[in-house]
Design a protein around this motif. Structure first.
Motif, PDB file in Angstrom:
ATOM      1  N   THR A  47       0.823  -1.212   0.000  1.00  0.00           N
ATOM      2  CA  THR A  47       0.000   0.000   0.000  1.00  0.00           C
ATOM      3  C   THR A  47       0.856   1.261   0.000  1.00  0.00           C
ATOM      4  O   THR A  47       0.586   2.213  -0.735  1.00  0.00           O
ATOM      5  CB  THR A  47      -0.952   0.001   1.201  1.00  0.00           C
ATOM      6  N   ALA A  48       1.907   1.293   0.822  1.00  0.00           N
ATOM      7  CA  ALA A  48       2.764   2.482   0.885  1.00  0.00           C
ATOM      8  C   ALA A  48       3.424   2.752  -0.461  1.00  0.00           C
ATOM      9  O   ALA A  48       3.662   3.910  -0.828  1.00  0.00           O
ATOM     10  CB  ALA A  48       3.824   2.312   1.957  1.00  0.00           C
ATOM     11  N   GLY A  49       3.691   1.696  -1.227  1.00  0.00           N
ATOM     12  CA  GLY A  49       4.327   1.847  -2.525  1.00  0.00           C
ATOM     13  C   GLY A  49       3.471   2.581  -3.537  1.00  0.00           C
ATOM     14  O   GLY A  49       3.976   3.040  -4.567  1.00  0.00           O
ATOM     15  N   HIS A  50       2.169   2.730  -3.262  1.00  0.00           N
ATOM     16  CA  HIS A  50       1.301   3.512  -4.135  1.00  0.00           C
ATOM     17  C   HIS A  50       1.536   5.011  -3.957  1.00  0.00           C
ATOM     18  O   HIS A  50       0.996   5.814  -4.696  1.00  0.00           O
ATOM     19  CB  HIS A  50      -0.169   3.169  -3.860  1.00  0.00           C
ATOM     20  N   LEU A  51       2.321   5.358  -2.957  1.00  0.00           N
ATOM     21  CA  LEU A  51       2.757   6.743  -2.743  1.00  0.00           C
ATOM     22  C   LEU A  51       4.284   6.746  -2.796  1.00  0.00           C
ATOM     23  O   LEU A  51       4.969   7.127  -1.857  1.00  0.00           O
ATOM     24  CB  LEU A  51       2.259   7.257  -1.386  1.00  0.00           C
ATOM     25  N   ALA A  52       4.812   6.290  -3.919  1.00  0.00           N
ATOM     26  CA  ALA A  52       6.231   5.958  -4.005  1.00  0.00           C
ATOM     27  C   ALA A  52       7.168   7.113  -3.666  1.00  0.00           C
ATOM     28  O   ALA A  52       8.191   6.915  -3.005  1.00  0.00           O
ATOM     29  CB  ALA A  52       6.552   5.428  -5.405  1.00  0.00           C
ATOM     30  N   ALA A  53       6.844   8.316  -4.098  1.00  0.00           N
ATOM     31  CA  ALA A  53       7.742   9.449  -3.855  1.00  0.00           C
ATOM     32  C   ALA A  53       7.840   9.759  -2.362  1.00  0.00           C
ATOM     33  O   ALA A  53       8.937   9.876  -1.805  1.00  0.00           O
ATOM     34  CB  ALA A  53       7.271  10.674  -4.628  1.00  0.00           C
ATOM     35  N   ASP A  54       6.687   9.889  -1.707  1.00  0.00           N
ATOM     36  CA  ASP A  54       6.699  10.186  -0.273  1.00  0.00           C
ATOM     37  C   ASP A  54       7.234   9.011   0.532  1.00  0.00           C
ATOM     38  O   ASP A  54       7.981   9.193   1.508  1.00  0.00           O
ATOM     39  CB  ASP A  54       5.286  10.538   0.206  1.00  0.00           C
ATOM     40  N   ALA A  55       6.843   7.788   0.149  1.00  0.00           N
ATOM     41  CA  ALA A  55       7.316   6.606   0.867  1.00  0.00           C
ATOM     42  C   ALA A  55       8.835   6.488   0.772  1.00  0.00           C
ATOM     43  O   ALA A  55       9.506   6.157   1.753  1.00  0.00           O
ATOM     44  CB  ALA A  55       6.645   5.352   0.312  1.00  0.00           C
ATOM     45  N   SER A  56       9.380   6.776  -0.403  1.00  0.00           N
ATOM     46  CA  SER A  56      10.828   6.716  -0.596  1.00  0.00           C
ATOM     47  C   SER A  56      11.533   7.794   0.223  1.00  0.00           C
ATOM     48  O   SER A  56      12.588   7.550   0.821  1.00  0.00           O
ATOM     49  CB  SER A  56      11.174   6.886  -2.074  1.00  0.00           C
ATOM     50  N   ALA A  57      10.947   8.992   0.247  1.00  0.00           N
ATOM     51  CA  ALA A  57      11.557  10.081   1.010  1.00  0.00           C
ATOM     52  C   ALA A  57      11.645   9.743   2.490  1.00  0.00           C
ATOM     53  O   ALA A  57      12.683   9.944   3.132  1.00  0.00           O
ATOM     54  CB  ALA A  57      10.760  11.368   0.810  1.00  0.00           C
ATOM     55  N   LEU A  58      10.568   9.190   3.041  1.00  0.00           N
ATOM     56  CA  LEU A  58      10.564   8.845   4.458  1.00  0.00           C
ATOM     57  C   LEU A  58      11.474   7.652   4.744  1.00  0.00           C
ATOM     58  O   LEU A  58      12.239   7.650   5.713  1.00  0.00           O
ATOM     59  CB  LEU A  58       9.135   8.546   4.925  1.00  0.00           C
TER      60      LEU A  58
END
Length: 379
Positions: free
Chosen positions: A321-332
């Motif tokens: 699920t978090a991978g659907h917000l890849a940019a923010d998930a990657s940043a965090l």
């Protein structure tokens, strides 16, 4: 003076994984610490981070084998197959989410290859490690996205709307499991205007639920159920509590439009919270989002990445699920990794040197053996 330590960032290979383990921001920070950083070409594409941005931050952008050549530390989101790590130094750290309970064979392969596997999901939940906690950062986004996915699937408005043509009632959202993901789901559903309720096996969460403006739904007839184990994780519920909870949920769930389940127990299959009979009691058009679907699911009949319709109710749950917000998930996630390594950076040695408390918690393999006590207990 020792040679600069070399950090390699790989492109993720698992299907659907769009996150990346370092961003241009954290690459720049590692270089300021004195490290050399190599990034595999295209590693950031899924998170909309270009090779040019990494190069501008000071990284060498190379092909996969070249990026690994001589690497002392390999950063990844999902632990890569040991076969692809040829070229990394003997004893190299593999810092990633290793999913060690489900992928024991891979952990054994890391040990055999002589790598030191460090599992970020084993980070202890202590005050000084909060900024390193990848489970919390990713779960926060998952809780948010679960509500957004559910709202889109539901196909009706969330807030109350009063119009000249009549009033639209607010959606009723019920969150089961009030950890990081559950709390974010509550907050997101409230911001969207839903009528929100929530439950958990830990009685201490009542105040947290209420503080977000949601209604706590708790079993009051069974005493002494705290439901909290070491590190703040939920423990397995007693049979008596399960029966009482099932009765309470059955009454409550029939009135809900959307239910979001988040219950996970480390190292065990996800507890079943919603039965087929309870699904059948819900109104046609209702939605259930199962955030635990990868570990067997909280909902009877849920399937990873595949919507299921039962009794007119749509059950959804994504394996990432978090991978659907890849940019923010990657940043965090990348900041979690930087915070972890930089906290132990020894300037004289020019590399991180882990202490016993956190090192023993996250280290899976060392010196050709599996050394983590949690894994030994699971054998």
């Amino acid at each position: 003076m020792a040679e600069p330590i070399r950090i390699a960032i790989l492109k993720e290979t698992e299907e659907g994984e769009r996150r990346v383990a370092a961003t241009p921001e954290t690459v720049g920070k590692f270089i300021k610490l004195g490290a050399e950083v190599a990034v595999e070409q295209g590693a950031g594409d899924g998170a909309r981070m270009s090779d040019a941005a990494y190069a501008e931050a000071g990284a060498k952008v190379l092909t996969g084998p070249q990026a690994l050549d001589g690497a002392d530390i390999v950063l990844a989101v999902r632990a890569p197959d040991p076969v692809v790590l040829a070229g990394a130094k003997p004893g190299a750290w593999i810092v990633a989410m290793h999913d060690p309970y489900q992928r024991g064979e891979r952990v054994a392969a890391y040990a055999k290859a002589g790598f030191e596997a460090l599992a970020m999901e084993f980070m202890p939940r202590i005050t000084r490690a909060q900024s390193m906690d990848v489970l919390s950062s990713q779960s926060n986004l998952s809780g948010y996205k679960a509500v957004i996915h559910s709202a889109d699937t539901f196909g009706r408005a969330f807030p109350m709307m009063m119009t000249a043509a009549g009033t639209v009632s607010p959606a009723k959202v019920f969150v089961m499991g009030v950890g990081v993901a559950g709390l974010q789901a509550i907050a997101t559903a409230k911001r969207l205007g839903a009528q929100v309720s929530a439950t958990d096996v830990r009685s201490a969460t009542k105040e947290q639920i209420a503080s977000l403006g949601a209604k706590p739904i708790f079993v009051e007839t069974v005493e002494g159920i705290e439901g909290e184990g070491s590190g703040g994780y939920a423990t397995e519920m007693s049979d008596e509590y399960k029966a009482a909870q099932a009765e309470l949920v059955s009454e409550h769930i029939a009135k809900q439009d959307i239910v979001i389940t988040t219950a996970l127990i480390p190292g065990r299959p996800a507890p079943k919270l919603i039965s087929d009979e309870q699904i059948a009691s819900m109104k046609p058009g209702s939605v259930i989002y199962d955030l635990a679907v990868v570990q067997g699911g909280n909902v009877e009949g849920s399937k990873p990445d595949e919507p299921v319709e039962k009794h007119g109710v749509t059950i959804i749950g994504y394996s990432n699920t978090a991978g659907h917000l890849a940019a923010d998930a990657s940043a965090l996630y990348s900041r979690n990794l930087y915070n972890f390594l930089s906290a132990f950076w020894d300037e004289e040695a020019g590399k991180p040197v882990l202490d016993e408390e956190i090192g023993d918690a996250v280290r899976l393999t060392q010196g050709g053996a599996i050394v983590n006590e949690r894994l030994r207990g699971a054998e």
